[in-house]
Design a protein around this motif. Structure first.
Motif, mmCIF file in Angstrom:
data_model
loop_
_atom_site.group_PDB
_atom_site.id
_atom_site.type_symbol
_atom_site.label_atom_id
_atom_site.label_comp_id
_atom_site.label_asym_id
_atom_site.label_seq_id
_atom_site.Cartn_x
_atom_site.Cartn_y
_atom_site.Cartn_z
ATOM 1 N N ALA A 296 26.302 -21.276 -63.885
ATOM 2 C CA ALA A 296 25.354 -21.695 -62.862
ATOM 3 C C ALA A 296 23.915 -21.529 -63.348
ATOM 4 C CB ALA A 296 25.573 -20.883 -61.584
ATOM 5 N N ALA A 297 23.663 -20.444 -64.072
ATOM 6 C CA ALA A 297 22.311 -20.210 -64.581
ATOM 7 C C ALA A 297 21.902 -21.308 -65.549
ATOM 8 C CB ALA A 297 22.234 -18.844 -65.264
ATOM 9 N N THR A 298 22.840 -21.719 -66.400
ATOM 10 C CA THR A 298 22.554 -22.801 -67.339
ATOM 11 C C THR A 298 22.306 -24.105 -66.594
ATOM 12 O OG1 THR A 298 23.901 -21.757 -69.050
ATOM 13 C CG2 THR A 298 23.432 -24.094 -69.322
ATOM 14 N N ALA A 299 23.087 -24.354 -65.552
ATOM 15 C CA ALA A 299 22.905 -25.576 -64.761
ATOM 16 C C ALA A 299 21.518 -25.630 -64.138
ATOM 17 C CB ALA A 299 23.975 -25.668 -63.681
ATOM 18 N N THR A 300 21.055 -24.506 -63.603
ATOM 19 C CA THR A 300 19.716 -24.457 -63.010
ATOM 20 C C THR A 300 18.650 -24.711 -64.065
ATOM 21 O OG1 THR A 300 20.418 -22.892 -61.293
ATOM 22 C CG2 THR A 300 18.067 -23.011 -61.767
ATOM 23 N N SER A 301 18.796 -24.048 -65.210
ATOM 24 C CA SER A 301 17.834 -24.226 -66.303
ATOM 25 C C SER A 301 17.816 -25.663 -66.804
ATOM 26 C CB SER A 301 18.177 -23.272 -67.451
ATOM 27 O OG SER A 301 17.333 -23.469 -68.559
ATOM 28 N N ASP A 302 19.018 -26.250 -66.964
ATOM 29 C CA ASP A 302 19.099 -27.643 -67.419
ATOM 30 C C ASP A 302 18.436 -28.591 -66.425
ATOM 31 O OD1 ASP A 302 20.457 -26.914 -69.713
ATOM 32 O OD2 ASP A 302 22.441 -27.388 -68.919
ATOM 33 N N ALA A 303 18.682 -28.347 -65.137
ATOM 34 C CA ALA A 303 18.091 -29.212 -64.111
ATOM 35 C C ALA A 303 16.576 -29.080 -64.103
ATOM 36 C CB ALA A 303 18.667 -28.871 -62.740
ATOM 37 N N GLU A 304 16.075 -27.870 -64.264
ATOM 38 C CA GLU A 304 14.630 -27.667 -64.305
ATOM 39 C C GLU A 304 14.007 -28.436 -65.477
ATOM 40 O OE1 GLU A 304 14.414 -23.170 -62.328
ATOM 41 O OE2 GLU A 304 14.493 -23.426 -64.518
ATOM 42 N N PRO B 219 24.532 -25.610 -55.649
ATOM 43 C CA PRO B 219 23.493 -24.611 -55.410
ATOM 44 C C PRO B 219 22.531 -24.458 -56.584
ATOM 45 C CG PRO B 219 25.632 -23.775 -54.725
ATOM 46 C CD PRO B 219 25.879 -25.058 -55.459
ATOM 47 N N ALA B 220 23.055 -24.558 -57.809
ATOM 48 C CA ALA B 220 22.201 -24.431 -58.996
ATOM 49 C C ALA B 220 21.151 -25.537 -59.023
ATOM 50 C CB ALA B 220 23.053 -24.473 -60.262
ATOM 51 N N LEU B 221 21.564 -26.767 -58.723
ATOM 52 C CA LEU B 221 20.630 -27.887 -58.724
ATOM 53 C C LEU B 221 19.645 -27.779 -57.557
ATOM 54 C CD1 LEU B 221 22.927 -30.916 -59.660
ATOM 55 C CD2 LEU B 221 21.932 -29.141 -61.097
ATOM 56 N N ALA B 222 20.126 -27.308 -56.417
ATOM 57 C CA ALA B 222 19.253 -27.154 -55.259
ATOM 58 C C ALA B 222 18.139 -26.153 -55.553
ATOM 59 C CB ALA B 222 20.067 -26.702 -54.045
ATOM 60 N N GLN B 223 18.484 -25.075 -56.230
ATOM 61 C CA GLN B 223 17.472 -24.077 -56.587
ATOM 62 C C GLN B 223 16.435 -24.680 -57.531
ATOM 63 O OE1 GLN B 223 19.756 -20.761 -58.089
ATOM 64 N NE2 GLN B 223 20.889 -20.586 -56.167
ATOM 65 N N ALA B 224 16.891 -25.492 -58.478
ATOM 66 C CA ALA B 224 15.971 -26.125 -59.427
ATOM 67 C C ALA B 224 15.036 -27.096 -58.717
ATOM 68 C CB ALA B 224 16.759 -26.853 -60.513
ATOM 69 N N VAL B 225 15.578 -27.873 -57.801
ATOM 70 C CA VAL B 225 14.769 -28.848 -57.068
ATOM 71 C C VAL B 225 13.733 -28.139 -56.203
ATOM 72 C CG1 VAL B 225 14.853 -30.567 -55.218
ATOM 73 C CG2 VAL B 225 16.465 -30.705 -57.112
#
Length: 383
Positions: free
Chosen positions: A249-257, A278-284
């Protein structure tokens, strides 16, 4: 988590779904539904269109199968049954599967020591392989598995089947292995199509989308992405990037950012695995783009449903992991007691047209359908 003593019935499901049933149509063969066609809002508008969701699954069909298996097992000696459910990562998504598996074991009269549930803490292949060795040493008679790497699992599955151990593919099919003949789970291509249709609608038919997923080789991932891309054909929405976050999930957030920072024209994100939403939502949110970048996700983690409620995630395509656990327990017990051929004869009338998929159904949860879906979860003892 505890298990509910209440089993969902067709009547209960119908009562729960009245609010959303009018907005969707049930697929005759698999219980999946197609969101209403058409879009609202101008193409390219940043305001998401209202999605018409569905939380109907394949409950009625599977309830009949469960009853048929239970009837066939009535009066039989189940003392030799020793089964397991092995999933691919310790994510909230699988808690429903665990509840269903434990409830199925309880209804079969099996003790907890004969029903093992395992989720790799870090989603690592080595963790899953180690557990398989442990189960084998403990005399497991059958297991349901969402394989992290189907290719790597093929040899182990072949050896286990040759030694009389039943192997049931759940969550993701196992083509090319000795467990290819039966898959219990979501028709993943259909799920991907639903996600694609939802994305077209919320983007008003025009935009650029990045796809984030925990594996670019697992069958459930490739089939979903294919369905998603096929649904976009002929529209002004295109996939410009596909990124493997390796079950993190952490990687997904970082990738999305990174994607959002480097690609200002990306206005849609599709998260394929349960933690991706949730990971993408946090990045957005971190990028301050909640109103201009629209997310369609898969599965129904508690965080995902929270982001549905707040409007950060437009819609999420949901499965029924509870039934993968519950019906999976019955199938594994039946294969040990009745034999595989007799068990498959009972299952055959309930299969999809491909002859190997036992659908646990597909749904789409939006803000309009959230309360009905949460009521269904409560009825099943999931929440």
């Amino acid at each position: 988590m505890g298990t509910s003593k209440i089993r969902i019935t067709a009547a209960c499901a119908a009562a729960l779904l009245v609010a959303s049933a009018a907005a969707c149509s049930k697929n005759a063969s698999g219980g999946s539904s197609t969101p209403a066609a058409g879009t609202s809002g101008a193409a390219g508008s940043s305001a998401p269109a209202a999605l018409a969701g569905s939380v109907t699954f394949n409950q009625d069909n599977l309830a009949k199968l469960d009853a048929a298996l239970k009837s066939a097992l009535a009066g039989k000696d189940l003392s030799g049954v020793n089964i397991a459910m092995v999933v691919n990562v310790a994510a909230d998504y699988w808690k429903a599967g665990q509840v269903g598996f434990q409830k199925g074991c309880s209804d079969l009269g099996l003790s907890g020591s004969k029903c093992t549930y395992f989720a790799p803490p870090n989603g690592k292949l080595t963790e899953q392989n180690s557990e398989m060795e442990t189960l084998r040493s403990q005399g497991v008679t059958g297991y349901a598995i969402s394989a992290i790497d189907p290719t790597s699992a093929a040899g182990t599955i072949h050896t286990d089947v040759q030694h009389g151990i039943s192997v049931l593919a759940i969550d993701s099919p196992l083509p090319g292995t000795d467990a290819a003949s039966l898959y219990l789970g979501t028709p993943n291509y259909t799920a991907g199509q639903q996600a694609g249709e939802a994305m077209k609608q919320v983007l008003g038919g025009k935009g650029k989308v990045a796809v984030l997923v925990g594996s670019l080789t697992a069958a459930n991932a490739t089939q979903r992405i294919q369905g998603f891309e096929d649904a976009l054909k002929g529209s002004g929405v295109s996939v410009v990037q596909k990124v493997n976050d390796n079950l993190s999930a952490a990687t997904a957030t970082s990738d999305a950012e990174t994607i959002l920072a480097n690609n200002p024209d990306v206005n849609g994100l599709y998260g394929v695995y349960s933690y991706d939403g949730p990971a993408l939502a946090q990045a957005v949110q971190s990028a301050g783009k909640s109103s201009s970048v629209h997310i369609v996700s898969d599965d129904s983690d508690a965080q995902t449903l929270g982001f549905i409620k707040s409007g950060v995630i437009s819609g999420t395509v949901v499965q029924m992991p509870y039934q993968q656990g519950y019906t999976g327990a019955y199938i594994l017990a039946a294969e040990k007691v009745l034999g595989k051929d007799a068990t498959m004869a009972i299952i055959k009338p309930y299969l999809e047209s491909d002859g190997s998929t036992l659908s646990s159904g597909v749904g789409l949860v939006t803000s309009a359908d959230l309360s009905a879906y949460q009521a269904l979860e409560t009825q099943l003892g999931i929440s």
